[in-house]
Scaffold this motif. Structure first.
Motif, PDB file in Angstrom:
ATOM      1  N   PHE A 139       0.849  -1.196   0.000  1.00 51.88           N
ATOM      2  CA  PHE A 139       0.000   0.000   0.000  1.00 51.88           C
ATOM      3  C   PHE A 139       0.886   1.248   0.000  1.00 51.88           C
ATOM      4  CE2 PHE A 139      -3.899   2.025   2.348  1.00 51.88           C
ATOM      5  CZ  PHE A 139      -4.184   2.776   1.218  1.00 51.88           C
ATOM      6  N   TYR A 140       0.766   2.029  -1.063  1.00 54.64           N
ATOM      7  CA  TYR A 140       1.536   3.268  -1.269  1.00 54.64           C
ATOM      8  C   TYR A 140       0.584   4.446  -1.151  1.00 54.64           C
ATOM      9  CZ  TYR A 140       3.658   6.783  -4.520  1.00 54.64           C
ATOM     10  OH  TYR A 140       4.137   7.922  -5.154  1.00 54.64           O
ATOM     11  N   LEU A 141       0.928   5.423  -0.315  1.00 58.72           N
ATOM     12  CA  LEU A 141       0.017   6.532  -0.038  1.00 58.72           C
ATOM     13  C   LEU A 141       0.729   7.873  -0.169  1.00 58.72           C
ATOM     14  CD1 LEU A 141      -2.911   7.246   0.997  1.00 58.72           C
ATOM     15  CD2 LEU A 141      -1.868   7.424   3.269  1.00 58.72           C
ATOM     16  N   ASP A 142       0.127   8.772  -0.930  1.00 57.96           N
ATOM     17  CA  ASP A 142       0.561  10.162  -0.997  1.00 57.96           C
ATOM     18  C   ASP A 142      -0.244  10.939   0.045  1.00 57.96           C
ATOM     19  OD1 ASP A 142       0.788  12.877  -1.507  1.00 57.96           O
ATOM     20  OD2 ASP A 142       0.413  12.732  -3.656  1.00 57.96           O
ATOM     21  N   ALA A 143       0.430  11.301   1.156  1.00 55.07           N
ATOM     22  CA  ALA A 143      -0.229  12.063   2.220  1.00 55.07           C
ATOM     23  C   ALA A 143       0.356  13.468   2.320  1.00 55.07           C
ATOM     24  CB  ALA A 143      -0.075  11.330   3.554  1.00 55.07           C
ATOM     25  N   VAL A 144       0.885  13.973   1.216  1.00 54.91           N
ATOM     26  CA  VAL A 144       1.538  15.281   1.220  1.00 54.91           C
ATOM     27  C   VAL A 144       0.566  16.385   1.632  1.00 54.91           C
ATOM     28  CG1 VAL A 144       2.698  17.000  -0.227  1.00 54.91           C
ATOM     29  CG2 VAL A 144       3.229  14.572  -0.506  1.00 54.91           C
ATOM     30  N   ALA A 145      -0.639  16.366   1.094  1.00 58.63           N
ATOM     31  CA  ALA A 145      -1.603  17.421   1.400  1.00 58.63           C
ATOM     32  C   ALA A 145      -2.372  17.163   2.684  1.00 58.63           C
ATOM     33  CB  ALA A 145      -2.586  17.586   0.242  1.00 58.63           C
ATOM     34  N   SER A 146      -2.460  15.920   3.099  1.00 61.78           N
ATOM     35  CA  SER A 146      -3.304  15.609   4.261  1.00 61.78           C
ATOM     36  C   SER A 146      -2.587  15.756   5.598  1.00 61.78           C
ATOM     37  CB  SER A 146      -3.871  14.194   4.141  1.00 61.78           C
ATOM     38  OG  SER A 146      -2.840  13.251   3.928  1.00 61.78           O
ATOM     39  N   ILE A 147      -1.269  15.527   5.643  1.00 59.54           N
ATOM     40  CA  ILE A 147      -0.557  15.554   6.910  1.00 59.54           C
ATOM     41  C   ILE A 147      -0.691  16.935   7.559  1.00 59.54           C
ATOM     42  CG2 ILE A 147       1.623  16.085   5.727  1.00 59.54           C
ATOM     43  CD1 ILE A 147       1.213  14.068   8.991  1.00 59.54           C
ATOM     44  N   GLY A 148      -1.161  16.964   8.774  1.00 57.56           N
ATOM     45  CA  GLY A 148      -1.398  18.214   9.482  1.00 57.56           C
ATOM     46  C   GLY A 148      -2.820  18.702   9.379  1.00 57.56           C
ATOM     47  N   ALA A 149      -3.546  18.275   8.347  1.00 58.88           N
ATOM     48  CA  ALA A 149      -4.935  18.694   8.181  1.00 58.88           C
ATOM     49  C   ALA A 149      -5.916  17.636   8.655  1.00 58.88           C
ATOM     50  CB  ALA A 149      -5.213  19.023   6.714  1.00 58.88           C
ATOM     51  N   GLU A 150      -5.504  16.365   8.602  1.00 58.70           N
ATOM     52  CA  GLU A 150      -6.342  15.262   9.059  1.00 58.70           C
ATOM     53  C   GLU A 150      -5.417  14.122   9.487  1.00 58.70           C
ATOM     54  OE1 GLU A 150      -8.571  13.388   5.740  1.00 58.70           O
ATOM     55  OE2 GLU A 150      -7.570  14.872   4.471  1.00 58.70           O
ATOM     56  N   PRO A 151      -5.929  13.133  10.202  1.00 62.88           N
ATOM     57  CA  PRO A 151      -5.060  12.053  10.682  1.00 62.88           C
ATOM     58  C   PRO A 151      -4.345  11.329   9.541  1.00 62.88           C
ATOM     59  CG  PRO A 151      -7.157  11.999  11.832  1.00 62.88           C
ATOM     60  CD  PRO A 151      -7.310  13.004  10.714  1.00 62.88           C
ATOM     61  N   VAL A 152      -3.067  11.040   9.760  1.00 63.90           N
ATOM     62  CA  VAL A 152      -2.262  10.214   8.848  1.00 63.90           C
ATOM     63  C   VAL A 152      -1.552   9.188   9.717  1.00 63.90           C
ATOM     64  CG1 VAL A 152      -0.377  10.153   7.176  1.00 63.90           C
ATOM     65  CG2 VAL A 152      -1.955  12.105   7.199  1.00 63.90           C
ATOM     66  N   LEU A 153      -1.968   7.907   9.609  1.00 59.64           N
ATOM     67  CA  LEU A 153      -1.519   6.868  10.529  1.00 59.64           C
ATOM     68  C   LEU A 153      -1.061   5.632   9.753  1.00 59.64           C
ATOM     69  CD1 LEU A 153      -4.507   7.263  13.011  1.00 59.64           C
ATOM     70  CD2 LEU A 153      -2.164   8.096  13.370  1.00 59.64           C
ATOM     71  N   PRO A 154       0.154   5.634   9.263  1.00 63.46           N
ATOM     72  CA  PRO A 154       0.627   4.523   8.432  1.00 63.46           C
ATOM     73  C   PRO A 154       0.520   3.160   9.100  1.00 63.46           C
ATOM     74  CG  PRO A 154       2.197   6.342   8.389  1.00 63.46           C
ATOM     75  CD  PRO A 154       1.181   6.667   9.425  1.00 63.46           C
ATOM     76  N   ASP A 155       0.906   3.062  10.376  1.00 61.39           N
ATOM     77  CA  ASP A 155       0.888   1.764  11.049  1.00 61.39           C
ATOM     78  C   ASP A 155      -0.537   1.254  11.235  1.00 61.39           C
ATOM     79  OD1 ASP A 155       3.539   2.443  11.172  1.00 61.39           O
ATOM     80  OD2 ASP A 155       3.777   2.051  13.306  1.00 61.39           O
ATOM     81  N   ALA A 156      -1.397   2.113  11.745  1.00 66.76           N
ATOM     82  CA  ALA A 156      -2.776   1.705  12.017  1.00 66.76           C
ATOM     83  C   ALA A 156      -3.519   1.357  10.741  1.00 66.76           C
ATOM     84  CB  ALA A 156      -3.507   2.816  12.771  1.00 66.76           C
ATOM     85  N   TRP A 157      -3.170   1.999   9.643  1.00 66.13           N
ATOM     86  CA  TRP A 157      -3.882   1.795   8.383  1.00 66.13           C
ATOM     87  C   TRP A 157      -3.212   0.779   7.471  1.00 66.13           C
ATOM     88  CZ3 TRP A 157      -4.451   7.732   7.118  1.00 66.13           C
ATOM     89  CH2 TRP A 157      -5.350   8.298   8.031  1.00 66.13           C
ATOM     90  N   GLY A 158      -2.076   0.244   7.859  1.00 66.32           N
ATOM     91  CA  GLY A 158      -1.387  -0.737   7.027  1.00 66.32           C
ATOM     92  C   GLY A 158      -0.752  -0.153   5.793  1.00 66.32           C
ATOM     93  N   VAL A 159      -0.284   1.094   5.883  1.00 68.19           N
ATOM     94  CA  VAL A 159       0.367   1.743   4.747  1.00 68.19           C
ATOM     95  C   VAL A 159       1.847   1.362   4.750  1.00 68.19           C
ATOM     96  CG1 VAL A 159       0.940   3.944   3.659  1.00 68.19           C
ATOM     97  CG2 VAL A 159      -1.279   3.648   4.798  1.00 68.19           C
ATOM     98  N   ASP A 160       2.336   0.874   3.628  1.00 64.19           N
ATOM     99  CA  ASP A 160       3.732   0.434   3.532  1.00 64.19           C
ATOM    100  C   ASP A 160       4.681   1.542   3.107  1.00 64.19           C
ATOM    101  OD1 ASP A 160       3.528  -2.593   3.956  1.00 64.19           O
ATOM    102  OD2 ASP A 160       2.007  -2.234   2.418  1.00 64.19           O
ATOM    103  N   LEU A 161       4.192   2.468   2.307  1.00 63.46           N
ATOM    104  CA  LEU A 161       4.993   3.597   1.836  1.00 63.46           C
ATOM    105  C   LEU A 161       4.125   4.841   1.959  1.00 63.46           C
ATOM    106  CD1 LEU A 161       6.383   1.809  -1.322  1.00 63.46           C
ATOM    107  CD2 LEU A 161       7.833   2.718   0.508  1.00 63.46           C
ATOM    108  N   CYS A 162       4.458   5.701   2.907  1.00 64.54           N
ATOM    109  CA  CYS A 162       3.645   6.894   3.159  1.00 64.54           C
ATOM    110  C   CYS A 162       4.524   8.119   2.975  1.00 64.54           C
ATOM    111  CB  CYS A 162       3.064   6.855   4.569  1.00 64.54           C
ATOM    112  SG  CYS A 162       2.003   8.273   4.956  1.00 64.54           S
ATOM    113  N   VAL A 163       4.221   8.909   1.957  1.00 66.39           N
ATOM    114  CA  VAL A 163       5.025  10.089   1.627  1.00 66.39           C
ATOM    115  C   VAL A 163       4.329  11.344   2.127  1.00 66.39           C
ATOM    116  CG1 VAL A 163       6.013  11.459  -0.242  1.00 66.39           C
ATOM    117  CG2 VAL A 163       5.978   8.954  -0.412  1.00 66.39           C
ATOM    118  N   ILE A 164       5.100  12.201   2.795  1.00 70.82           N
ATOM    119  CA  ILE A 164       4.560  13.474   3.271  1.00 70.82           C
ATOM    120  C   ILE A 164       5.467  14.619   2.840  1.00 70.82           C
ATOM    121  CG2 ILE A 164       3.449  12.377   5.254  1.00 70.82           C
ATOM    122  CD1 ILE A 164       5.650  13.755   7.005  1.00 70.82           C
ATOM    123  N   GLY A 165       4.895  15.808   2.805  1.00 72.50           N
ATOM    124  CA  GLY A 165       5.634  17.042   2.578  1.00 72.50           C
ATOM    125  C   GLY A 165       5.133  18.064   3.572  1.00 72.50           C
ATOM    126  N   ALA A 166       5.963  19.049   3.876  1.00 72.39           N
ATOM    127  CA  ALA A 166       5.629  20.001   4.934  1.00 72.39           C
ATOM    128  C   ALA A 166       5.009  21.286   4.420  1.00 72.39           C
ATOM    129  CB  ALA A 166       6.887  20.333   5.740  1.00 72.39           C
TER     130      ALA A 166
END
Length: 366
Positions: A139-166
């Motif tokens: 599971f590959y997830l682009d969380a660049v826009a979501s991090i800080g605006a809504e929950p981003v939980l790679p472990d709880a959601w089973g995300v294998d590759l979670c990319v964020i930007g600040a």
């Protein structure tokens, strides 16, 4: 002559590692977190090229322009790609993901954008993650826009590759980014003969030379100013509290939607269902005969600092984006954007209710 941005002591490996640790805490993850020395497109592309190749069957979810880009990268890697595209004014569902697996049981890689700031939608990652785990896919997830605006939980959601930007909801720098990597993902990369190595795109270089080396020696000179800015950004979030930061973004989104409806003039939310709307930015649809890019230009004529933009490409005809993220997730900013749009609509002879919009914004803010 000295300058505070130039005459700094070199960033040590220990300081670099400490910033990675703080980002990991922000994601509430035990996975390896690697801070990449470039904008988020660097780990987004690097992760796909490391984990996918000939023999990969990828389900690529398209809810906006970034999903389209990921499909192009996957095909370029030699993967077999199944595109699951949904209208940009909505979100994908876990049921649609399940149906895709039923139709294509060979799927072993799923790529998804959490929140598409460009289109204003957000996808139910927790529910989708359950389906992906059931089928054992990466599971590959682009969380660049979501991090800080809504929950981003790679472990709880089973995300294998979670990319964020600040640079969006975190209110930080654009020049560095991060990716959390599960052990399954590292194993997939190591087995991929086409995974980049000795390359700026290479995650395996960071794994072998940085993570496995005990994070003692950096691969190359770090982007010092951007790393310090990231550290300051995370410190600010820690001081305010992540829950409070996310609540501000949720309030900004709810207030913008409510205010736009009350404003009138034919303006309406682009994402139909509020549950599908991203907290990071709100997209609005212009009335028939009103070109979004022209309306935005009129609105910005009075205050060019407002975070208003027309949609990209063909969406410039009908979509306006209110980028209420980071330091702009405030009630005053929402008032300012809607007031400017209301004035622009009134100049075109459309009936608007500025006071009604103001009341709606105040009533929706929590």
């Amino acid at each position: 002559m000295t300058h505070p941005f130039l005459d700094l002591a070199p960033l040590s490996a220990a300081r670099f590692a400490s910033i990675e640790d703080r980002v990991a805490r922000l994601l509430d993850t035990r996975q390896d977190v690697v801070i990449m020395q470039g904008e988020a497109l660097l780990p987004l592309e690097g992760a796909i090229r490391a984990a996918a190749g000939p023999g990969t069957t990828a389900l690529n979810v398209i809810t906006g322009p970034y999903g389209q880009t990921f499909g192009d990268w996957l095909r370029d890697c030699g993967a077999t790609v199944i595109d699951l595209a949904v209208p940009f004014h909505t979100a994908v569902t876990a049921a649609q993901i399940r149906e895709a697996f039923a139709e294509h049981p060979a799927i072993d890689f799923v790529s998804l954008v959490h929140a598409e700031a460009a289109t204003g939608n957000t996808n139910p990652v927790a529910e989708i993650g359950e389906v992906v785990r059931e089928h054992g896919a990466l599971f590959y997830l682009d969380a660049v826009a979501s991090i800080g605006a809504e929950p981003v939980l790679p472990d709880a959601w089973g995300v294998d590759l979670c990319v964020i930007g600040a640079q969006k909801a975190m209110g930080g720098p654009a020049g560095v980014s991060a990716v959390s990597v599960s052990e399954r993902a590292w194993t997939r990369m190591a087995a991929n003969p086409r995974a980049p190595r000795r390359s700026y795109l290479s995650l395996l270089d960071w794994k072998e030379r940085w993570v496995e080396g005990g994070r003692k020696a950096l691969l190359h000179a770090p982007a010092q100013l951007e790393m310090l800015a990231l550290e300051a950004c995370v410190e600010r979030i820690e001081a305010e509290g992540l829950e409070t930061v996310m609540a501000r973004h949720a309030s900004a989104a709810a207030a913008t939607r409510a205010g736009a409806v009350a404003l009138g003039g034919g303006l309406e939310p682009y994402v139909y269902d509020a549950a599908d709307a991203a907290p990071v930015a709100t997209t609005l649809r212009t009335p028939p005969g009103v070109v979004a890019s022209e309306l935005v230009a009129r609105a910005l004529a009075g205050d060019p600092t407002l975070p208003l933009a027309a949609g990209g490409g063909a969406l410039a005809e009908e979509m306006i984006r209110v980028n209420h993220y980071g330091g702009d997730a405030t009630v005053g900013l929402v008032h300012g954007c809607l007031a400017a749009l209301g004035s622009a609509l009134a100049e075109k002879g459309l009936d608007v209710d500025q006071e009604g919009a103001r009341r709606a914004v105040e009533g929706a803010w929590r």
